[in-house]
Design a protein around this motif. Structure first.
Motif, PDB file in Angstrom:
ATOM      1  N   GLY A   1      -0.078  -4.989  -3.489  1.00  0.00           N
ATOM      2  CA  GLY A   1       0.281  -4.648  -2.115  1.00  0.00           C
ATOM      3  C   GLY A   1       0.923  -5.775  -1.347  1.00  0.00           C
ATOM      4  O   GLY A   1       0.918  -5.774  -0.120  1.00  0.00           O
ATOM      5  N   HIS A   2       1.483  -6.748  -2.052  1.00  0.00           N
ATOM      6  CA  HIS A   2       2.160  -7.875  -1.406  1.00  0.00           C
ATOM      7  C   HIS A   2       3.644  -7.829  -1.760  1.00  0.00           C
ATOM      8  O   HIS A   2       4.015  -7.913  -2.934  1.00  0.00           O
ATOM      9  CB  HIS A   2       1.565  -9.205  -1.859  1.00  0.00           C
ATOM     10  N   TYR A   3       4.469  -7.690  -0.740  1.00  0.00           N
ATOM     11  CA  TYR A   3       5.922  -7.676  -0.909  1.00  0.00           C
ATOM     12  C   TYR A   3       6.388  -9.051  -0.475  1.00  0.00           C
ATOM     13  O   TYR A   3       6.321  -9.395   0.706  1.00  0.00           O
ATOM     14  CB  TYR A   3       6.515  -6.571  -0.029  1.00  0.00           C
ATOM     15  N   MET A   4       6.795  -9.885  -1.447  1.00  0.00           N
ATOM     16  CA  MET A   4       7.014 -11.285  -1.114  1.00  0.00           C
ATOM     17  C   MET A   4       8.219 -11.882  -1.822  1.00  0.00           C
ATOM     18  O   MET A   4       8.694 -11.377  -2.832  1.00  0.00           O
ATOM     19  CB  MET A   4       5.779 -12.123  -1.431  1.00  0.00           C
ATOM     20  N   THR A   5       8.663 -12.984  -1.251  1.00  0.00           N
ATOM     21  CA  THR A   5       9.707 -13.806  -1.841  1.00  0.00           C
ATOM     22  C   THR A   5       9.287 -15.254  -1.654  1.00  0.00           C
ATOM     23  O   THR A   5       8.450 -15.556  -0.790  1.00  0.00           O
ATOM     24  CB  THR A   5      11.083 -13.527  -1.202  1.00  0.00           C
ATOM     25  N   SER A   6       9.845 -16.138  -2.462  1.00  0.00           N
ATOM     26  CA  SER A   6       9.474 -17.553  -2.325  1.00  0.00           C
ATOM     27  C   SER A   6      10.578 -18.433  -2.885  1.00  0.00           C
ATOM     28  O   SER A   6      11.424 -17.991  -3.657  1.00  0.00           O
ATOM     29  CB  SER A   6       8.156 -17.838  -3.053  1.00  0.00           C
TER      30      SER A   6
ATOM     31  N   GLY B   1       4.503 -17.742   5.276  1.00  0.00           N
ATOM     32  CA  GLY B   1       4.941 -17.059   6.479  1.00  0.00           C
ATOM     33  C   GLY B   1       4.748 -15.564   6.292  1.00  0.00           C
ATOM     34  O   GLY B   1       4.751 -15.065   5.162  1.00  0.00           O
ATOM     35  N   PHE B   2       4.558 -14.864   7.408  1.00  0.00           N
ATOM     36  CA  PHE B   2       4.311 -13.433   7.386  1.00  0.00           C
ATOM     37  C   PHE B   2       5.111 -12.759   8.498  1.00  0.00           C
ATOM     38  O   PHE B   2       5.193 -13.301   9.608  1.00  0.00           O
ATOM     39  CB  PHE B   2       2.825 -13.132   7.605  1.00  0.00           C
ATOM     40  N   PRO B   3       5.638 -11.559   8.233  1.00  0.00           N
ATOM     41  CA  PRO B   3       6.274 -10.818   9.320  1.00  0.00           C
ATOM     42  C   PRO B   3       5.201 -10.282  10.260  1.00  0.00           C
ATOM     43  O   PRO B   3       4.022 -10.215   9.903  1.00  0.00           O
ATOM     44  CB  PRO B   3       6.992  -9.672   8.589  1.00  0.00           C
ATOM     45  N   SER B   4       5.609  -9.886  11.449  1.00  0.00           N
ATOM     46  CA  SER B   4       4.672  -9.258  12.381  1.00  0.00           C
ATOM     47  C   SER B   4       4.144  -7.970  11.773  1.00  0.00           C
ATOM     48  O   SER B   4       4.867  -7.273  11.059  1.00  0.00           O
ATOM     49  CB  SER B   4       5.375  -8.942  13.700  1.00  0.00           C
TER      50      SER B   4
ATOM     51  N   GLU C   1       6.562 -19.400   0.894  1.00  0.00           N
ATOM     52  CA  GLU C   1       6.422 -17.978   0.607  1.00  0.00           C
ATOM     53  C   GLU C   1       6.527 -17.186   1.905  1.00  0.00           C
ATOM     54  O   GLU C   1       6.030 -17.626   2.950  1.00  0.00           O
ATOM     55  CB  GLU C   1       5.046 -17.663   0.006  1.00  0.00           C
ATOM     56  N   PHE C   2       7.139 -16.020   1.825  1.00  0.00           N
ATOM     57  CA  PHE C   2       7.183 -15.099   2.960  1.00  0.00           C
ATOM     58  C   PHE C   2       6.713 -13.757   2.432  1.00  0.00           C
ATOM     59  O   PHE C   2       7.320 -13.190   1.520  1.00  0.00           O
ATOM     60  CB  PHE C   2       8.588 -15.015   3.554  1.00  0.00           C
ATOM     61  N   THR C   3       5.599 -13.257   2.973  1.00  0.00           N
ATOM     62  CA  THR C   3       4.907 -12.119   2.384  1.00  0.00           C
ATOM     63  C   THR C   3       4.554 -11.063   3.416  1.00  0.00           C
ATOM     64  O   THR C   3       3.981 -11.381   4.461  1.00  0.00           O
ATOM     65  CB  THR C   3       3.596 -12.575   1.710  1.00  0.00           C
ATOM     66  N   ALA C   4       4.869  -9.809   3.088  1.00  0.00           N
ATOM     67  CA  ALA C   4       4.381  -8.663   3.848  1.00  0.00           C
ATOM     68  C   ALA C   4       3.171  -8.123   3.101  1.00  0.00           C
ATOM     69  O   ALA C   4       3.259  -7.809   1.911  1.00  0.00           O
ATOM     70  CB  ALA C   4       5.457  -7.589   3.961  1.00  0.00           C
ATOM     71  N   ILE C   5       2.044  -8.036   3.791  1.00  0.00           N
ATOM     72  CA  ILE C   5       0.856  -7.438   3.199  1.00  0.00           C
ATOM     73  C   ILE C   5       0.869  -5.973   3.616  1.00  0.00           C
ATOM     74  O   ILE C   5       0.725  -5.652   4.793  1.00  0.00           O
ATOM     75  CB  ILE C   5      -0.422  -8.163   3.641  1.00  0.00           C
ATOM     76  N   LEU C   6       1.087  -5.110   2.635  1.00  0.00           N
ATOM     77  CA  LEU C   6       1.326  -3.699   2.904  1.00  0.00           C
ATOM     78  C   LEU C   6       0.052  -2.968   3.315  1.00  0.00           C
ATOM     79  O   LEU C   6      -1.063  -3.456   3.107  1.00  0.00           O
ATOM     80  CB  LEU C   6       1.974  -3.052   1.687  1.00  0.00           C
ATOM     81  N   ALA C   7       0.223  -1.804   3.918  1.00  0.00           N
ATOM     82  CA  ALA C   7      -0.887  -1.042   4.505  1.00  0.00           C
ATOM     83  C   ALA C   7      -2.004  -0.779   3.503  1.00  0.00           C
ATOM     84  O   ALA C   7      -3.189  -0.887   3.853  1.00  0.00           O
ATOM     85  CB  ALA C   7      -0.367   0.270   5.095  1.00  0.00           C
ATOM     86  N   THR C   8      -1.667  -0.432   2.263  1.00  0.00           N
ATOM     87  CA  THR C   8      -2.714  -0.149   1.277  1.00  0.00           C
ATOM     88  C   THR C   8      -3.558  -1.394   0.995  1.00  0.00           C
ATOM     89  O   THR C   8      -4.778  -1.300   0.865  1.00  0.00           O
ATOM     90  CB  THR C   8      -2.121   0.378  -0.046  1.00  0.00           C
ATOM     91  N   ALA C   9      -2.926  -2.557   0.924  1.00  0.00           N
ATOM     92  CA  ALA C   9      -3.665  -3.802   0.676  1.00  0.00           C
ATOM     93  C   ALA C   9      -4.533  -4.161   1.879  1.00  0.00           C
ATOM     94  O   ALA C   9      -5.676  -4.613   1.713  1.00  0.00           O
ATOM     95  CB  ALA C   9      -2.698  -4.936   0.357  1.00  0.00           C
ATOM     96  N   ARG C  10      -4.017  -3.956   3.090  1.00  0.00           N
ATOM     97  CA  ARG C  10      -4.819  -4.232   4.286  1.00  0.00           C
ATOM     98  C   ARG C  10      -6.023  -3.296   4.362  1.00  0.00           C
ATOM     99  O   ARG C  10      -7.136  -3.715   4.696  1.00  0.00           O
ATOM    100  CB  ARG C  10      -3.959  -4.130   5.548  1.00  0.00           C
ATOM    101  N   ALA C  11      -5.813  -2.011   4.025  1.00  0.00           N
ATOM    102  CA  ALA C  11      -6.912  -1.039   4.050  1.00  0.00           C
ATOM    103  C   ALA C  11      -7.963  -1.374   2.999  1.00  0.00           C
ATOM    104  O   ALA C  11      -9.172  -1.291   3.256  1.00  0.00           O
ATOM    105  CB  ALA C  11      -6.364   0.367   3.833  1.00  0.00           C
TER     106      ALA C  11
ATOM    107  N   CYS D   1       8.874  -4.952   5.056  1.00  0.00           N
ATOM    108  CA  CYS D   1       9.648  -5.190   3.837  1.00  0.00           C
ATOM    109  C   CYS D   1      11.086  -5.555   4.176  1.00  0.00           C
ATOM    110  O   CYS D   1      11.685  -6.431   3.524  1.00  0.00           O
ATOM    111  CB  CYS D   1       9.606  -3.970   2.925  1.00  0.00           C
ATOM    112  N   ALA D   2      11.639  -4.924   5.206  1.00  0.00           N
ATOM    113  CA  ALA D   2      12.998  -5.258   5.633  1.00  0.00           C
ATOM    114  C   ALA D   2      13.075  -6.708   6.093  1.00  0.00           C
ATOM    115  O   ALA D   2      14.061  -7.406   5.822  1.00  0.00           O
ATOM    116  CB  ALA D   2      13.463  -4.311   6.741  1.00  0.00           C
ATOM    117  N   GLU D   3      12.042  -7.178   6.775  1.00  0.00           N
ATOM    118  CA  GLU D   3      12.007  -8.582   7.219  1.00  0.00           C
ATOM    119  C   GLU D   3      11.930  -9.523   6.019  1.00  0.00           C
ATOM    120  O   GLU D   3      12.602 -10.555   5.975  1.00  0.00           O
ATOM    121  CB  GLU D   3      10.820  -8.799   8.158  1.00  0.00           C
ATOM    122  N   VAL D   4      11.121  -9.179   5.033  1.00  0.00           N
ATOM    123  CA  VAL D   4      11.040  -9.991   3.817  1.00  0.00           C
ATOM    124  C   VAL D   4      12.389  -9.985   3.106  1.00  0.00           C
ATOM    125  O   VAL D   4      12.845 -11.026   2.613  1.00  0.00           O
ATOM    126  CB  VAL D   4       9.902  -9.510   2.889  1.00  0.00           C
TER     127      VAL D   4
END
Length: 109
Positions: free
Chosen positions: A69-74, A36-39, A83-93, A47-50
């Motif tokens: 660049g992955h802020y995640m929990t599982s 799962g991923f936050p919007s 798993e619930f993961t936020a893919i941070l801006a640096t990783a997306r770039a 990160c707050a959603e994670v």
């Protein structure tokens, strides 16, 4: 969203029931991962959603994925993991930069 959630749960239950009733059907020994991923939002908001999901799961943030660049929990249930993961801006770039070369390389194959 609730319909999607209900459909996922019903599908997982149906698959488990089917596999239990049909032991001749082979299964993989590889783990099963539901992701799962936050919007897409700011890093702080994702990160707050994670963090909220981690609190619901009773789990910590997986620090091993932060350098990528992955802020995640599982949470795992045997070989099945959620798993619930936020893919941070640096990783997306970084991914976008690498992906920008996709059609630039031609092979003779």
């Amino acid at each position: 969203m609730n319909n999607d959630r209900n459909a996922l749960i019903a599908g997982l239950i149906a698959l488990a029931g089917f596999l239990k009733a049909n032991p001749q059907v082979p299964t993989s020994i590889a783990p099963v991962i539901i992701r799962g991923f936050p919007s897409n939002d700011t890093d702080e908001q994702m990160c707050a959603e994670v963090d909220k999901v981690a609190a619901l799961l009773g789990t910590d943030i997986d620090r091993d994925h932060l350098p990528h660049g992955h802020y995640m929990t599982s949470i795992s249930f045997g070989p099945v993991t959620y798993e619930f993961t936020a893919i941070l801006a640096t990783a997306r770039a970084r991914h976008a930069a690498v992906d920008s070369y996709r059609d630039c390389i031609q092979t003779d194959i």
